[in-house]
Design an enzyme around this catalytic site. Structure first.
Site, short mmCIF file in Angstrom:
data_model
loop_
_atom_site.label_atom_id
_atom_site.label_comp_id
_atom_site.label_asym_id
_atom_site.label_seq_id
_atom_site.Cartn_x
_atom_site.Cartn_y
_atom_site.Cartn_z
N CYS A 62 -10.01 0.23 -4.70
CA CYS A 62 -9.47 1.58 -4.92
C CYS A 62 -10.16 2.23 -6.11
O CYS A 62 -9.96 3.41 -6.38
CB CYS A 62 -7.96 1.54 -5.12
SG CYS A 62 -7.47 0.56 -6.53
N ASN B 243 -9.41 -7.85 -2.16
CA ASN B 243 -8.78 -6.54 -2.38
C ASN B 243 -8.08 -6.56 -3.74
O ASN B 243 -6.87 -6.55 -3.84
CB ASN B 243 -7.79 -6.28 -1.23
CG ASN B 243 -7.09 -4.94 -1.32
OD1 ASN B 243 -6.02 -4.75 -0.74
ND2 ASN B 243 -7.67 -3.99 -2.01
N GLU C 106 -2.82 -15.27 -4.24
CA GLU C 106 -2.16 -14.14 -4.89
C GLU C 106 -1.51 -14.59 -6.20
O GLU C 106 -0.94 -15.67 -6.29
CB GLU C 106 -1.11 -13.55 -3.94
CG GLU C 106 -0.11 -12.59 -4.53
CD GLU C 106 -0.71 -11.35 -5.18
OE1 GLU C 106 -1.66 -10.77 -4.63
OE2 GLU C 106 -0.22 -10.98 -6.27
N GLN D 4 0.83 -1.21 0.00
CA GLN D 4 0.00 0.00 0.00
C GLN D 4 0.86 1.26 0.00
O GLN D 4 1.99 1.24 0.46
CB GLN D 4 -0.93 0.01 1.22
CG GLN D 4 -1.97 -1.10 1.20
CD GLN D 4 -3.08 -0.88 0.19
OE1 GLN D 4 -3.15 0.14 -0.48
NE2 GLN D 4 -3.95 -1.87 0.05
C1 SAM Z 1 -4.59 -3.82 -4.47
S1 SAM Z 1 -3.42 -5.12 -4.33
C2 SAM Z 1 -3.80 -5.69 -2.70
C3 SAM Z 1 -2.74 -6.51 -2.04
C4 SAM Z 1 -2.92 -6.76 -0.54
N1 SAM Z 1 -4.24 -7.09 -0.18
C5 SAM Z 1 -2.41 -5.59 0.25
O1 SAM Z 1 -3.20 -4.90 0.90
O2 SAM Z 1 -1.20 -5.33 0.22
C6 SAM Z 1 -4.12 -6.31 -5.40
C7 SAM Z 1 -3.36 -7.60 -5.49
O3 SAM Z 1 -4.09 -8.48 -6.34
C8 SAM Z 1 -3.17 -9.26 -7.07
N2 SAM Z 1 -3.90 -9.81 -8.23
C9 SAM Z 1 -4.22 -9.20 -9.38
N3 SAM Z 1 -4.90 -10.02 -10.18
C10 SAM Z 1 -5.02 -11.20 -9.51
C11 SAM Z 1 -5.63 -12.46 -9.82
N4 SAM Z 1 -6.25 -12.66 -10.98
N5 SAM Z 1 -5.56 -13.43 -8.91
C12 SAM Z 1 -4.93 -13.26 -7.71
N6 SAM Z 1 -4.34 -12.07 -7.38
C13 SAM Z 1 -4.38 -11.07 -8.26
C14 SAM Z 1 -2.08 -8.28 -7.39
O4 SAM Z 1 -0.88 -8.94 -7.72
C15 SAM Z 1 -1.98 -7.49 -6.09
O5 SAM Z 1 -1.04 -8.06 -5.21
#
Ligand code: SAM
Length: 471
Positions: free
Chosen positions: A418, A390, A340, A290
């Site tokens: 977001c 998220n 993830e 974040q």
């Molecule tokens: C907004 S970040 C949130 C990460 C974590 N919850 C944090 O607060 O640090 C979104 C996360 O979703 C992962 N992501 C994106 N597409 C995805 C998918 N299809 N399956 C699993 N994870 C995914 C990204 O790599 C990223 O780490």
């Protein structure tokens, strides 16, 4: 834009800084850290510090609004972030106007934090040079006063007590200028140097990640560029940055994962670490984190309050990044299951659990749309699930929302977005609409119970929106 990468000149006045500011903020939204764009602003520790201070004050402002700020924070905040005037004035590029009371608080803030933000870099250097010259002239006259002597240095003619060299420009900008290769601003125009991402933590470690378009360079030529970059930041002028890690990624696309094109460690430590809610968190160069740690703590506490977990709860952390949300909840639930996409982030999450002595967390690597439906099928027992999702701005794949909707044991869902007005909106409708056989949405619909916006991005229009659903 006054310049392409070809002529090695510097972008013209306001445009360059307007661009710099946009890039900085956009990257802040995407990840944790500011990005300093090529040839338009500078990588200097001082600049970084002022940005961090800026973010810190932004946070204090938010705490002020929410009534959490201490008196000390308010006092500090007031010096940088004056109250917003009732009516916003028209934006102006005139610096003296920016100083005045008629300008908006954003302009006055920018002026207080980065007073030369409307001025092109070459002109900034002139302003700085003239400023230093004046200081030296003052020094000369003070020296004359105290010594009562006539000073006879070679530069007395210019009222300076010693030769004044040109300002040594900021480092990454200087590096690009020195490089025989061009900056890559638009892919179709060629060029190589793309962007530098700088990640810092609370203890002042700094990880820099340079993204580079290889175009048609040979392996030997690429090696030379990497060596030269490393030399600059370890033994050359860039050594003052005291980088904890220097990464290099060859990238022919806007973004490349580590699997598509590896992050190559040129110097220092492979990871950066951060303290968050009493946990030590390891972060790989390609793992999400974040935008500011104190803001993330507020966000995670909000999620924890809304989640209504108990000792029996199985906690699903979908799109878990380095595992932060699940790990911060682990002592309140029976088990945490994280999913993830980024493999290095999953490795970080596992390391974070082990290092922090947390044994009830399992992290799965892969696309949530593939992993989650299978995982839900394998889970035994009757205990309720709470899921936190998220996702990135692209929202969840429809197979994820379908799996959540059709899993009866998920009674509580916290959706953190977001960009709730984007693809997430489709997800929310799928979660709450009446059963729909055609879309295979057969489970009981969720009901939206509560929405809490958390301002992770002060001075922008964006918030993290935390939505609580139950059924
Ligand atoms: C907004 S970040 C949130 C990460 C974590 N919850 C944090 O607060 O640090 C979104 C996360 O979703 C992962 N992501 C994106 N597409 C995805 C998918 N299809 N399956 C699993 N994870 C995914 C990204 O790599 C990223 O780490």
């Amino acid at each position: 834009m006054g310049v392409t990468g070809r002529d090695k000149t510097v972008p013209k006045v306001a445009v360059c800084f307007a661009r710099a500011r946009v890039v900085v903020w956009v990257r802040v939204l995407l990840g944790w850290f500011p990005v300093l764009p090529l040839k338009s602003t500078m990588y200097s520790p001082v600049w970084m510090r002022s940005l961090c201070q800026h973010l810190g004050h932004s946070l204090a402002r938010k705490r002020f609004v929410s009534g959490l700020a201490s008196d000390e924070e308010l006092r500090r905040n007031a010096t940088v972030c004056p109250p917003e005037p009732k009516s916003r004035k028209k934006k102006s590029r005139n610096v003296s106007a920016l100083e005045g009371e008629n300008s908006s608080w954003e302009e006055r803030l920018s002026h207080a934090v980065t007073p030369l933000w409307t001025v092109g870099y070459e002109d900034q250097l002139k302003v700085k040079f003239d400023g230093q010259k004046k200081i030296l002239q003052t020094l000369v006259s003070r020296l004359k006063e105290v010594s009562g002597e006539h000073i006879t240095s070679p530069s007395t003619r210019e009222d300076s007590c010693c030769p004044l060299q040109p300002v040594v420009p900021s480092l990454y900008e200087e590096y690009i200028k020195l490089s025989p290769l061009d900056a890559c601003l638009l892919f179709h125009q060629g060029g190589h140097w793309r962007e530098i991402t700088v990640r810092t933590n609370r203890t002042g470690d700094t990880m820099a990640i340079v993204t580079f378009h290889p175009q048609d360079l040979s392996q030997e030529e690429l090696c030379l560029q990497k060596e030269s970059l490393k030399e600059f930041f370890t033994r050359g002028p860039g050594a003052v940055c005291n980088l904890t890690s220097l990464y290099f990624q060859e990238s022919t696309m806007t973004r490349c994962t580590h699997e598509q094109s590896p992050y190559q460690l040129l110097h220092g430590e492979p990871h950066i670490f951060e303290e968050l809610l009493g946990l030590k968190i390891r972060i790989s160069p390609d793992a999400f984190f974040q935008v500011n740690t104190a803001g993330a703590e507020v966000l995670y506490k909000t999620i924890a309050e809304l989640s209504h977990v108990s000792r029996n709860t199985v906690f699903l952390d979908v799109c878990c990044g380095t595992g932060t949300i699940g790990l911060s909840m682990a002592n309140q639930v029976s088990e945490v299951l994280g999913i993830e996409l980024i493999e290095n982030a999953v490795e970080d999450a596992k390391w974070n659990a082990s290092f922090n002595g947390i044994s009830n967390c399992k992290f799965h690597s892969g696309k949530a749309e593939v992993v989650l439906p299978e995982l839900l099928l394998t889970l035994q027992g009757n205990h309720p699930f709470t899921a936190v999702v998220n996702p990135s701005r692209a929202g969840l794949h429809y197979r994820v929302t379908r799996a959540i909707r059709n899993c009866r044991r998920i009674r509580t869902l916290v959706y953190v977005s977001c960009k709730p007005q984007g693809e997430a909106m489709r997800n929310l409708l799928e979660l709450c609409c009446p059963t729909n056989d055609r879309k295979k949405l057969t489970g009981e619909p969720f009901t939206l119970k509560m929405a809490v916006p958390v301002d992770m991005f002060p001075h922008t229009n964006h918030c993290e929106l935390v939505l609580l659903f139950e059924r």
